[in-house]
Motif scaffolding. Structure first.
Motif, PDB file in Angstrom:
ATOM      1  N   SER A 127       0.854  -1.192   0.000  1.00  0.00           N
ATOM      2  CA  SER A 127       0.000   0.000   0.000  1.00  0.00           C
ATOM      3  C   SER A 127       0.886   1.236   0.000  1.00  0.00           C
ATOM      4  O   SER A 127       1.699   1.433   0.907  1.00  0.00           O
ATOM      5  CB  SER A 127      -0.905  -0.006   1.239  1.00  0.00           C
ATOM      6  OG  SER A 127      -1.715   1.149   1.280  1.00  0.00           O
ATOM      7  N   TYR A 159      -9.347  15.359  -2.724  1.00  0.00           N
ATOM      8  CA  TYR A 159      -8.936  14.014  -2.350  1.00  0.00           C
ATOM      9  C   TYR A 159      -8.174  14.038  -1.030  1.00  0.00           C
ATOM     10  O   TYR A 159      -7.471  15.008  -0.711  1.00  0.00           O
ATOM     11  CB  TYR A 159      -8.016  13.401  -3.404  1.00  0.00           C
ATOM     12  CG  TYR A 159      -8.696  12.982  -4.679  1.00  0.00           C
ATOM     13  CD1 TYR A 159     -10.061  12.716  -4.713  1.00  0.00           C
ATOM     14  CD2 TYR A 159      -7.965  12.822  -5.859  1.00  0.00           C
ATOM     15  CE1 TYR A 159     -10.674  12.322  -5.886  1.00  0.00           C
ATOM     16  CE2 TYR A 159      -8.573  12.419  -7.026  1.00  0.00           C
ATOM     17  CZ  TYR A 159      -9.923  12.175  -7.040  1.00  0.00           C
ATOM     18  OH  TYR A 159     -10.538  11.783  -8.189  1.00  0.00           O
ATOM     19  N   GLN A 162      -5.189   9.170  -0.264  1.00  0.00           N
ATOM     20  CA  GLN A 162      -5.066   8.449  -1.537  1.00  0.00           C
ATOM     21  C   GLN A 162      -4.034   7.336  -1.413  1.00  0.00           C
ATOM     22  O   GLN A 162      -2.976   7.526  -0.805  1.00  0.00           O
ATOM     23  CB  GLN A 162      -4.648   9.391  -2.671  1.00  0.00           C
ATOM     24  CG  GLN A 162      -5.447  10.676  -2.759  1.00  0.00           C
ATOM     25  CD  GLN A 162      -4.765  11.809  -2.036  1.00  0.00           C
ATOM     26  OE1 GLN A 162      -4.583  11.776  -0.827  1.00  0.00           O
ATOM     27  NE2 GLN A 162      -4.356  12.829  -2.784  1.00  0.00           N
ATOM     28  N   ARG A 198      -5.418  -1.493  -7.065  1.00  0.00           N
ATOM     29  CA  ARG A 198      -6.497  -0.546  -6.774  1.00  0.00           C
ATOM     30  C   ARG A 198      -5.947   0.869  -6.616  1.00  0.00           C
ATOM     31  O   ARG A 198      -4.841   1.068  -6.139  1.00  0.00           O
ATOM     32  CB  ARG A 198      -7.218  -0.921  -5.476  1.00  0.00           C
ATOM     33  CG  ARG A 198      -7.766  -2.350  -5.423  1.00  0.00           C
ATOM     34  CD  ARG A 198      -9.007  -2.471  -6.273  1.00  0.00           C
ATOM     35  NE  ARG A 198      -9.738  -3.690  -6.000  1.00  0.00           N
ATOM     36  CZ  ARG A 198      -9.607  -4.816  -6.664  1.00  0.00           C
ATOM     37  NH1 ARG A 198      -8.726  -4.878  -7.656  1.00  0.00           N
ATOM     38  NH2 ARG A 198     -10.326  -5.883  -6.365  1.00  0.00           N
ATOM     39  N   SER A 199      -6.751   1.837  -7.018  1.00  0.00           N
ATOM     40  CA  SER A 199      -6.514   3.237  -6.692  1.00  0.00           C
ATOM     41  C   SER A 199      -7.639   3.668  -5.761  1.00  0.00           C
ATOM     42  O   SER A 199      -8.816   3.591  -6.132  1.00  0.00           O
ATOM     43  CB  SER A 199      -6.504   4.106  -7.951  1.00  0.00           C
ATOM     44  OG  SER A 199      -6.418   5.479  -7.614  1.00  0.00           O
ATOM     45  N   ARG A 200      -7.288   4.082  -4.545  1.00  0.00           N
ATOM     46  CA  ARG A 200      -8.297   4.377  -3.536  1.00  0.00           C
ATOM     47  C   ARG A 200      -8.096   5.777  -2.970  1.00  0.00           C
ATOM     48  O   ARG A 200      -6.973   6.261  -2.867  1.00  0.00           O
ATOM     49  CB  ARG A 200      -8.216   3.356  -2.401  1.00  0.00           C
ATOM     50  CG  ARG A 200      -9.399   3.374  -1.447  1.00  0.00           C
ATOM     51  CD  ARG A 200      -9.215   2.368  -0.338  1.00  0.00           C
ATOM     52  NE  ARG A 200      -8.181   2.790   0.601  1.00  0.00           N
ATOM     53  CZ  ARG A 200      -7.796   2.076   1.663  1.00  0.00           C
ATOM     54  NH1 ARG A 200      -8.335   0.894   1.877  1.00  0.00           N
ATOM     55  NH2 ARG A 200      -6.870   2.537   2.470  1.00  0.00           N
ATOM     56  N   LYS A 202     -10.304   9.102  -0.436  1.00  0.00           N
ATOM     57  CA  LYS A 202     -11.470   9.669   0.213  1.00  0.00           C
ATOM     58  C   LYS A 202     -11.792  10.971  -0.510  1.00  0.00           C
ATOM     59  O   LYS A 202     -10.942  11.843  -0.638  1.00  0.00           O
ATOM     60  CB  LYS A 202     -11.187   9.935   1.685  1.00  0.00           C
ATOM     61  CG  LYS A 202     -12.384  10.474   2.454  1.00  0.00           C
ATOM     62  CD  LYS A 202     -12.057  10.646   3.927  1.00  0.00           C
ATOM     63  CE  LYS A 202     -13.277  11.169   4.671  1.00  0.00           C
ATOM     64  NZ  LYS A 202     -12.992  11.364   6.118  1.00  0.00           N
ATOM     65  N   LYS A 208     -14.052   6.474   2.161  1.00  0.00           N
ATOM     66  CA  LYS A 208     -13.075   6.028   1.168  1.00  0.00           C
ATOM     67  C   LYS A 208     -13.719   5.066   0.171  1.00  0.00           C
ATOM     68  O   LYS A 208     -14.546   4.243   0.540  1.00  0.00           O
ATOM     69  CB  LYS A 208     -11.903   5.338   1.871  1.00  0.00           C
ATOM     70  CG  LYS A 208     -11.048   6.252   2.715  1.00  0.00           C
ATOM     71  CD  LYS A 208      -9.936   5.498   3.401  1.00  0.00           C
ATOM     72  CE  LYS A 208     -10.476   4.607   4.504  1.00  0.00           C
ATOM     73  NZ  LYS A 208      -9.379   3.959   5.258  1.00  0.00           N
ATOM     74  N   TYR A 209     -13.330   5.189  -1.070  1.00  0.00           N
ATOM     75  CA  TYR A 209     -13.816   4.239  -2.064  1.00  0.00           C
ATOM     76  C   TYR A 209     -12.778   4.091  -3.170  1.00  0.00           C
ATOM     77  O   TYR A 209     -11.843   4.887  -3.289  1.00  0.00           O
ATOM     78  CB  TYR A 209     -15.169   4.672  -2.629  1.00  0.00           C
ATOM     79  CG  TYR A 209     -15.131   5.848  -3.575  1.00  0.00           C
ATOM     80  CD1 TYR A 209     -15.140   5.659  -4.950  1.00  0.00           C
ATOM     81  CD2 TYR A 209     -15.106   7.156  -3.091  1.00  0.00           C
ATOM     82  CE1 TYR A 209     -15.112   6.727  -5.819  1.00  0.00           C
ATOM     83  CE2 TYR A 209     -15.082   8.227  -3.955  1.00  0.00           C
ATOM     84  CZ  TYR A 209     -15.088   8.013  -5.312  1.00  0.00           C
ATOM     85  OH  TYR A 209     -15.056   9.074  -6.173  1.00  0.00           O
ATOM     86  N   TYR A 210     -12.945   3.053  -3.982  1.00  0.00           N
ATOM     87  CA  TYR A 210     -11.972   2.752  -5.023  1.00  0.00           C
ATOM     88  C   TYR A 210     -12.280   3.543  -6.292  1.00  0.00           C
ATOM     89  O   TYR A 210     -13.390   3.489  -6.818  1.00  0.00           O
ATOM     90  CB  TYR A 210     -11.979   1.254  -5.334  1.00  0.00           C
ATOM     91  CG  TYR A 210     -11.455   0.420  -4.192  1.00  0.00           C
ATOM     92  CD1 TYR A 210     -10.094   0.413  -3.892  1.00  0.00           C
ATOM     93  CD2 TYR A 210     -12.306  -0.355  -3.412  1.00  0.00           C
ATOM     94  CE1 TYR A 210      -9.595  -0.336  -2.848  1.00  0.00           C
ATOM     95  CE2 TYR A 210     -11.817  -1.109  -2.366  1.00  0.00           C
ATOM     96  CZ  TYR A 210     -10.459  -1.097  -2.086  1.00  0.00           C
ATOM     97  OH  TYR A 210      -9.972  -1.837  -1.041  1.00  0.00           O
ATOM     98  N   ARG A 213     -10.332  -0.110 -10.320  1.00  0.00           N
ATOM     99  CA  ARG A 213     -10.156  -1.501  -9.933  1.00  0.00           C
ATOM    100  C   ARG A 213      -9.635  -2.295 -11.136  1.00  0.00           C
ATOM    101  O   ARG A 213     -10.358  -2.481 -12.105  1.00  0.00           O
ATOM    102  CB  ARG A 213     -11.474  -2.117  -9.457  1.00  0.00           C
ATOM    103  CG  ARG A 213     -12.031  -1.559  -8.158  1.00  0.00           C
ATOM    104  CD  ARG A 213     -13.407  -2.153  -7.904  1.00  0.00           C
ATOM    105  NE  ARG A 213     -14.004  -1.677  -6.678  1.00  0.00           N
ATOM    106  CZ  ARG A 213     -13.964  -2.322  -5.503  1.00  0.00           C
ATOM    107  NH1 ARG A 213     -13.333  -3.483  -5.442  1.00  0.00           N
ATOM    108  NH2 ARG A 213     -14.533  -1.830  -4.433  1.00  0.00           N
TER     109      ARG A 213
END
Length: 265
Positions: A127, A159, A162, A198-200, A202, A208-210, A213
């Motif tokens: 990560s 953002y 990240q 994944r790119s995640r 907030k 937070k979400y992706y 994918r």
């Protein structure tokens, strides 16, 4: 799904090969939480360790090479992760990390136990924390999907937290030198298969979400240079990824690096 099926097939074949090849061994001292010998006979025994099963032979020939093979979580590792030579974005070293554990292991040691060849199958999660207001996206440029790290302010967004996240299957092959006191050093190469990239982030005050994918232009296959020093209980390791993390359809580039410790269970 194809990658998962291929990986499971590889794990089963790799594990069967390691256990079948482990014919000679001797007693090793580990600081295991749990160790129990089961099904002992004249040719070999099975050691049930903490969450793992190891095949140990009853080698009586002092001039023979000794081999060990095991299946199950045998060690865990945790460390700091980084992205060297990053071009097109900035990352936050203090917030980047990796952790993982081994599923299979095989070792072949010389009669005097001072030289060995070791390999294993690891599952790792990496990560990487991204700085500023940037995040990784896939954009369409003249009908071609391109991976970029863009500024959310261009979309009137904000953002935070990240991250670039991926799972990896890793198979290291190392040469080990061990002193009489049990301290060893090792160096070698490692093959890596990345998946679930994944790119995640907030966005604003939302959770937070992706953002992406499995769409990022990442090199699925990589190879690393690795070094380590330690004892039978723990190691300090370093890893450097030689090829670029991203593929040709990307406007960004970097090479992962990690430093951490691993503990035998």
């Amino acid at each position: 799904m194809k990658k998962i099926i291929l990986t499971l097939t590889f794990c089963m074949a790799f594990g069967s090969m390691l256990l079948a090849q482990s014919n000679y061994s001797e007693t090793r001292v580990y600081s295991k939480f749990l160790s129990k010998t089961i099904n002992e006979d004249n040719s070999h025994s099975w050691n049930l360790n903490f969450l793992s099963l190891e095949k140990v032979g009853s080698n009586k020939n002092k001039h023979s090479w000794k081999s060990y093979a095991g299946i199950g979580p045998d060690n865990i590792s945790v460390g700091f992760a980084g992205l060297t030579e990053s071009d097109g974005f900035d990352y936050k070293p203090g917030g980047s990390w990796e952790w993982g554990f081994s599923l299979l292991h095989f070792e072949l040691w010389s009669p005097n136990n001072h030289f060995g060849i070791c390999t294993e199958l690891d599952l790792t999660r990496s990560s990487y924390r991204i700085k500023g207001n940037d995040a990784f996206h896939v954009v369409n440029v003249n009908g071609e999907k391109i991976t970029v790290c863009d500024d959310a302010l261009m979309k009137n967004l904000n953002y935070s937290r990240q991250r670039l996240i991926n799972w990896s299957w890793r198979v290291p092959v190392t040469l080990c030198l061990r002193a009489s006191n049990g301290v060893h050093v090792s160096a070698g190469a490692e093959a890596e298969l990345r998946h679930h990239v994944r790119s995640r982030a907030k966005v604003g005050k939302d959770k937070k979400y992706y953002l992406e994918r499995n769409n990022l232009a990442v090199n699925d296959f990589g190879y690393n240079a690795i070094v380590a020093i330690g004892t039978s209980d723990f190691e300090i390791y370093g890893r450097y990824n030689l090829p670029d993390y991203f593929g040709k359809n990307a406007r960004v580039s970097c090479q992962p690096i990690s430093i951490g410790v691993s503990f035998n269970l």
